[in-house]
Design an enzyme around this catalytic site. Structure first.
Site, PDB file in Angstrom:
ATOM      1  N   HIS A  97       1.408  29.783  -9.188  1.00 43.34           N
ATOM      2  CA  HIS A  97       1.819  29.277  -7.879  1.00 43.34           C
ATOM      3  C   HIS A  97       2.376  27.872  -7.972  1.00 43.34           C
ATOM      4  O   HIS A  97       2.115  27.142  -8.921  1.00 43.34           O
ATOM      5  CB  HIS A  97       0.620  29.262  -6.916  1.00 43.34           C
ATOM      6  CG  HIS A  97      -0.469  28.310  -7.317  1.00 43.34           C
ATOM      7  ND1 HIS A  97      -1.359  28.564  -8.345  1.00 43.34           N
ATOM      8  CD2 HIS A  97      -0.791  27.082  -6.853  1.00 43.34           C
ATOM      9  CE1 HIS A  97      -2.191  27.541  -8.483  1.00 43.34           C
ATOM     10  NE2 HIS A  97      -1.855  26.609  -7.588  1.00 43.34           N
ATOM     11  N   ASP A  99       2.225  24.543  -5.176  1.00 42.11           N
ATOM     12  CA  ASP A  99       1.285  24.260  -4.096  1.00 42.11           C
ATOM     13  C   ASP A  99       1.983  24.178  -2.737  1.00 42.11           C
ATOM     14  O   ASP A  99       3.008  23.508  -2.591  1.00 42.11           O
ATOM     15  CB  ASP A  99       0.510  22.974  -4.397  1.00 42.11           C
ATOM     16  CG  ASP A  99      -0.458  23.175  -5.562  1.00 42.11           C
ATOM     17  OD1 ASP A  99      -1.124  24.227  -5.595  1.00 42.11           O
ATOM     18  OD2 ASP A  99      -0.518  22.308  -6.446  1.00 42.11           O
ATOM     19  N   HIS A 247       2.223  26.683 -11.650  1.00 41.92           N
ATOM     20  CA  HIS A 247       1.072  26.453 -12.525  1.00 41.92           C
ATOM     21  C   HIS A 247       0.002  27.515 -12.344  1.00 41.92           C
ATOM     22  O   HIS A 247       0.010  28.270 -11.360  1.00 41.92           O
ATOM     23  CB  HIS A 247       0.502  25.043 -12.349  1.00 41.92           C
ATOM     24  CG  HIS A 247       0.090  24.700 -10.942  1.00 41.92           C
ATOM     25  ND1 HIS A 247       0.997  24.304  -9.975  1.00 41.92           N
ATOM     26  CD2 HIS A 247      -1.123  24.686 -10.326  1.00 41.92           C
ATOM     27  CE1 HIS A 247       0.354  24.060  -8.846  1.00 41.92           C
ATOM     28  NE2 HIS A 247      -0.940  24.293  -9.025  1.00 41.92           N
ATOM     29  N   ARG A 261      -8.274  15.526  -7.237  1.00 39.89           N
ATOM     30  CA  ARG A 261      -6.915  16.017  -6.983  1.00 39.89           C
ATOM     31  C   ARG A 261      -6.275  15.276  -5.827  1.00 39.89           C
ATOM     32  O   ARG A 261      -6.942  14.924  -4.856  1.00 39.89           O
ATOM     33  CB  ARG A 261      -6.999  17.498  -6.617  1.00 39.89           C
ATOM     34  CG  ARG A 261      -5.693  18.143  -6.229  1.00 39.89           C
ATOM     35  CD  ARG A 261      -5.949  19.593  -5.842  1.00 39.89           C
ATOM     36  NE  ARG A 261      -4.740  20.367  -5.797  1.00 39.89           N
ATOM     37  CZ  ARG A 261      -4.001  20.556  -4.704  1.00 39.89           C
ATOM     38  NH1 ARG A 261      -4.348  19.960  -3.578  1.00 39.89           N
ATOM     39  NH2 ARG A 261      -2.920  21.301  -4.745  1.00 39.89           N
TER      40      ARG A 261
HETATM   41  C1  OGA Z   1      -4.292  22.632  -8.047  1.00 35.68           C
HETATM   42  C2  OGA Z   1      -4.500  23.624  -9.087  1.00 35.68           C
HETATM   43  C3  OGA Z   1      -5.252  23.806 -11.343  1.00 35.68           C
HETATM   44  C4  OGA Z   1      -6.411  23.422 -12.167  1.00 35.68           C
HETATM   45  O1  OGA Z   1      -5.022  21.630  -8.049  1.00 35.68           O
HETATM   46  O2  OGA Z   1      -3.370  22.800  -7.234  1.00 35.68           O
HETATM   47  O3  OGA Z   1      -3.898  24.671  -9.044  1.00 35.68           O
HETATM   48  O4  OGA Z   1      -6.296  23.565 -13.389  1.00 35.68           O
HETATM   49  N1  OGA Z   1      -5.332  23.265 -10.065  1.00 35.68           N
HETATM   50  O5  OGA Z   1      -7.442  23.015 -11.634  1.00 35.68           O
HETATM   51 MN    MN Z   2      -2.360  24.584  -7.446  1.00 32.98          MN
END
Ligand code: OGA
Ligand code: MN
Length: 279
Positions: A97, A99, A247, A261
């Site tokens: 995906h 985001d 990702h 994050r």
């Molecule tokens: C995000 C995600 C990936 C991860 O934070 O948007 O997809 O490796 N994280 O935690």
């Molecule tokens: Mn993500």
């Protein structure tokens, strides 16, 4: 000139950055070089960075404006920072995906800082959607250039509900339409802008055509040919361009995994014809 050292991590995506302490304010030269590096490599990896959530926020602000998160489990350690816990995020992030493509102005970038990691596993993968576009034939590119697609959270909500989780509480239910190929505002590079978690259908095609073409584009863009797979270490910080990458968080672990994050505000995706299509 600055002391930044930029080491590409693959032939198509990702670079490790050394020679900067991201907990400290950047010089304007460093900020310029890092923004240029993000445009060129799409994923920037900084190892051994001891940063507080407030310092992470300050560092991210050199790239853009930190946005309010849509999914906020609470307990934010600093404004704009969410705590991503493996137990919560699995089934949401172990699908390819980008985001929040289901909003009119999706984020331009996101940043994760590794706090607690499993003893093994828990890698994150990214693919370069410009390289994925470039690898297509000219007739396929020409067709995709003129298409738009619906993004929504229907399938994501179904998938996470099946896993007994709910992320939907803050997310819109409406369909949003974006170009299938978006033009990067700084580099002018074209990138595929579809992903299996959120892209529901291609507007201009018949249902069966849309399904088959999307399935092809998902498989094509998830190829290891366009991929970086990153193994985290404690105090690794990564920023990635949400406009030109997708990702996938590999869910091959059971121990705690905790990340700090944040996302950076973006603008409406612009297609090859030069117009934002969000509707
Ligand atoms: C995000 C995600 C990936 C991860 O934070 O948007 O997809 O490796 N994280 O935690
Ligand atoms: Mn993500």
């Amino acid at each position: 000139m600055t002391d930044l050292r930029i080491t590409p991590l693959t032939g198509v995506i990702g670079a490790e950055i050394e020679g900067v302490e991201i907990a400290r304010p950047l010089s304007s030269g460093q900020a310029l070089e890092l923004r240029a590096a993000l445009n060129e490599y799409q994923v920037l990896v900084f190892r051994d960075q001891q940063i507080t959530p407030h310092e992470q926020h300050a560092f991210a602000s050199s790239f853009g404006e930190v946005d309010t998160p849509l999914v906020d489990p609470g307990g934010a350690p600093a404004p704009g920072i969410t705590i991503i816990q493996s137990s919560l995020a699995k089934s949401l992030t172990d699908v390819w995906h980008t985001d929040q493509p289901f909003v009119k102005e999706p984020p331009m970038a996101a940043m994760l800082h590794a706090v607690t990691l499993p003893s093994r596993g828990g890698d994150t993968c990214w693919t370069n959607m410009c390289a994925a576009y470039d690898a297509l034939s000219a007739p396929m590119q020409a067709m995709l250039d003129g298409l738009t697609a619906v993004s929504n959270t229907v399938w994501m909500k179904r998938r996470t509900a099946e896993a007994g989780k709910s992320f939907g509480y803050l997310m819109a239910d409406e369909d949003v339409i974006h170009p299938v190929v978006r033009v990067h505002p700084d580099t002018g590079r074209k990138a595929l802008y579809v992903c299996s978690l959120y892209t529901a259908r291609i507007v201009e095609l018949k249902e069966a055509e849309s399904r088959t073409l999307l399935d092809f584009l998902f498989e094509h863009s998830q190829s290891v040919d366009f991929m970086l797979r990153l193994t985290w270490k404690p105090h690794t910080t990564v920023i990635w361009d949400e406009r030109t990458t997708i990702h996938y968080a590999v869910g091959d672990y059971d121990e705690p995994r905790l990340m700090h994050r944040l996302i950076l505000k973006g603008t409406a995706p612009v297609g090859v014809n030069g117009h934002a299509k969000a509707a």
